[in-house]
Design a protein around this motif. Structure first.
Motif, PDB file in Angstrom:
ATOM      1  N   ILE A 189       0.775  -1.160  -0.273  1.00 56.92           N
ATOM      2  CA  ILE A 189      -0.044  -0.198   0.057  1.00 56.92           C
ATOM      3  C   ILE A 189       0.959   1.167  -0.614  1.00 56.92           C
ATOM      4  O   ILE A 189       0.104   2.230  -0.503  1.00 56.92           O
ATOM      5  N   SER A 190       2.268   1.752   0.449  1.00 55.30           N
ATOM      6  CA  SER A 190       3.211   2.308   0.042  1.00 55.30           C
ATOM      7  C   SER A 190       3.165   2.722  -0.990  1.00 55.30           C
ATOM      8  O   SER A 190       3.759   3.996  -0.570  1.00 55.30           O
ATOM      9  N   SER A 191       3.265   1.826  -2.153  1.00 55.56           N
ATOM     10  CA  SER A 191       3.364   2.493  -3.510  1.00 55.56           C
ATOM     11  C   SER A 191       2.341   3.425  -3.473  1.00 55.56           C
ATOM     12  O   SER A 191       2.519   3.566  -4.918  1.00 55.56           O
ATOM     13  N   ALA A 192       1.196   3.330  -3.105  1.00 51.97           N
ATOM     14  CA  ALA A 192       0.208   3.945  -3.855  1.00 51.97           C
ATOM     15  C   ALA A 192      -0.104   5.763  -3.192  1.00 51.97           C
ATOM     16  O   ALA A 192       0.609   5.646  -2.270  1.00 51.97           O
TER      17      ALA A 192
ATOM     18  N   ILE B 188      -0.556   9.123  -1.655  1.00 52.31           N
ATOM     19  CA  ILE B 188      -1.757   9.937  -0.750  1.00 52.31           C
ATOM     20  C   ILE B 188      -2.671  10.207  -0.974  1.00 52.31           C
ATOM     21  O   ILE B 188      -3.729   9.525  -0.404  1.00 52.31           O
ATOM     22  N   ALA B 189      -3.106  10.542  -1.789  1.00 46.33           N
ATOM     23  CA  ALA B 189      -4.417  11.355  -2.686  1.00 46.33           C
ATOM     24  C   ALA B 189      -4.520  10.210  -3.068  1.00 46.33           C
ATOM     25  O   ALA B 189      -6.349  10.241  -2.899  1.00 46.33           O
ATOM     26  N   GLU B 190      -4.234   8.707  -3.759  1.00 46.69           N
ATOM     27  CA  GLU B 190      -5.104   7.731  -4.095  1.00 46.69           C
ATOM     28  C   GLU B 190      -5.870   7.036  -3.117  1.00 46.69           C
ATOM     29  O   GLU B 190      -6.577   6.123  -3.072  1.00 46.69           O
ATOM     30  N   ARG B 191      -4.915   7.076  -1.326  1.00 43.05           N
ATOM     31  CA  ARG B 191      -5.228   6.263  -0.854  1.00 43.05           C
ATOM     32  C   ARG B 191      -6.571   7.140  -0.210  1.00 43.05           C
ATOM     33  O   ARG B 191      -7.114   6.695   0.802  1.00 43.05           O
ATOM     34  N   GLN B 192      -6.992   8.441  -0.589  1.00 43.46           N
ATOM     35  CA  GLN B 192      -7.837   8.926   0.581  1.00 43.46           C
ATOM     36  C   GLN B 192      -9.805   7.995   0.061  1.00 43.46           C
ATOM     37  O   GLN B 192     -10.506   7.682   0.685  1.00 43.46           O
ATOM     38  N   ALA B 193      -9.747   7.061  -0.956  1.00 44.70           N
ATOM     39  CA  ALA B 193     -10.455   6.821  -1.586  1.00 44.70           C
ATOM     40  C   ALA B 193     -10.836   5.193   0.113  1.00 44.70           C
ATOM     41  O   ALA B 193     -12.050   4.685   0.036  1.00 44.70           O
ATOM     42  N   LEU B 194      -9.722   4.682   0.830  1.00 44.82           N
ATOM     43  CA  LEU B 194      -9.451   4.269   1.511  1.00 44.82           C
ATOM     44  C   LEU B 194     -10.470   5.100   2.788  1.00 44.82           C
ATOM     45  O   LEU B 194     -11.346   4.266   3.839  1.00 44.82           O
ATOM     46  N   LEU B 195      -9.510   5.923   2.825  1.00 50.66           N
ATOM     47  CA  LEU B 195     -10.115   6.899   4.405  1.00 50.66           C
ATOM     48  C   LEU B 195     -11.509   7.350   4.007  1.00 50.66           C
ATOM     49  O   LEU B 195     -11.888   7.497   5.263  1.00 50.66           O
ATOM     50  N   ASN B 196     -12.148   7.586   2.727  1.00 50.36           N
ATOM     51  CA  ASN B 196     -13.746   8.071   3.312  1.00 50.36           C
ATOM     52  C   ASN B 196     -14.708   6.651   2.793  1.00 50.36           C
ATOM     53  O   ASN B 196     -16.145   6.840   3.018  1.00 50.36           O
TER      54      ASN B 196
ATOM     55  N   LEU C 234       1.809   5.299   6.448  1.00 51.70           N
ATOM     56  CA  LEU C 234       2.458   5.080   5.790  1.00 51.70           C
ATOM     57  C   LEU C 234       3.765   6.069   4.926  1.00 51.70           C
ATOM     58  O   LEU C 234       2.224   6.694   3.938  1.00 51.70           O
ATOM     59  N   PRO C 235       4.569   6.260   4.722  1.00 52.62           N
ATOM     60  CA  PRO C 235       4.772   7.351   3.622  1.00 52.62           C
ATOM     61  C   PRO C 235       5.132   6.758   2.368  1.00 52.62           C
ATOM     62  O   PRO C 235       5.544   5.486   1.881  1.00 52.62           O
ATOM     63  N   TYR C 236       4.862   7.566   1.403  1.00 52.11           N
ATOM     64  CA  TYR C 236       4.518   7.002   0.176  1.00 52.11           C
ATOM     65  C   TYR C 236       6.202   6.072  -0.668  1.00 52.11           C
ATOM     66  O   TYR C 236       6.701   7.267  -0.430  1.00 52.11           O
ATOM     67  N   ASP C 237       6.043   5.596  -1.264  1.00 56.42           N
ATOM     68  CA  ASP C 237       7.274   5.046  -1.687  1.00 56.42           C
ATOM     69  C   ASP C 237       7.701   5.460  -3.184  1.00 56.42           C
ATOM     70  O   ASP C 237       6.844   4.370  -3.714  1.00 56.42           O
TER      71      ASP C 237
END
Length: 222
Positions: A152-155, A157-165, A187-190
């Motif tokens: 998931i760290s390959s995603a 931050i903006a893409e992860r928002q779908a999970l957080l919402n 998780l930091p973005y890689d």
């Protein structure tokens, strides 16, 4: 399958057994697992737990599962819909879905969707949770450790928002949903893993003759 070992297993299953759990391989495709369950003297006093991809579910398995006091089925689902077939090569979502519906007809069965939190979860987990809500299923999620390109760290931050919402209030989640949110947020973005992920997807597109990006667009419109 070693016949001597098989008979020894059956001898150890006696009236004192309280729970049986199958966690490795694909139990529903292995005759020894079915034989083991059918050797239980009184399954109505025994709890059953099975981890499965549910790509196969014979009538013999349905009949056996129905005999146990309680049957907990942990069904691996990485996406609900066509993306499942892309992510889990060889799997057919319509088959998995149909088998889930068959299990739901059994009063002693409780189903939990198991999902490995990965890069594709940013697109797929919302749909998985919606499916679980519609059919009154629980969700069990696990962290992914390998391969790193799918982490998931390959995603971004903006893409992860779908999970957080995601609204997970109307579904039972193990571990609790707030733990998933906290994990994804910290998780930091890689960017190197991000590049590796898309290289892998491009390779899969060539091998499968599909277009992952186009599938994502259709998935978002569904």
């Amino acid at each position: 399958e070693n016949e001597a070992d098989t008979e020894e297993i059956f001898k150890r299953i006696n009236a004192q057994v309280q729970e049986i759990q199958f966690v490795g391989g694909e139990p529903l495709l292995t005759p020894i697992h079915l034989r083991t369950l059918n050797s239980v003297p009184d399954p109505s006093n025994v709890a059953l737990k099975i981890n499965t991809s549910l790509e196969s579910l014979s009538d013999a398995w349905l009949e056996t599962i129905a005999k146990f006091k309680e049957s907990r089925m942990f069904v691996s689902v990485e996406a609900a819909g066509p993306l499942n077939d892309y992510i889990r090569a060889g799997s057919k979502w319509e088959t998995v879905k149909a088998n889930i519906m068959k299990l739901k007809q059994l009063p002693n069965v409780k189903i939990s969707i198991t999902h490995v939190l990965s890069r594709t979860s940013v697109w797929c987990l919302p749909g998985v949770i919606e499916f679980a809500k519609q059919h009154d299923l629980e969700l069990t999620w696990h962290r992914l450790f390998e391969p790193q390109r799918m982490h998931i760290s390959s995603a971004p931050i903006a893409e992860r928002q779908a999970l957080l919402n995601i609204d997970a209030q109307d579904i039972t989640v193990h571990p609790p949903w707030d733990q998933l949110v906290s994990y994804v947020e910290q998780l930091p973005y890689d960017p190197e893993l991000d590049a590796e992920f898309w290289q892998y997807i491009d390779l899969q597109d060539q091998l499968q003759g599909r277009d992952f990006r186009a599938m994502l667009e259709q998935y978002a419109k569904a």
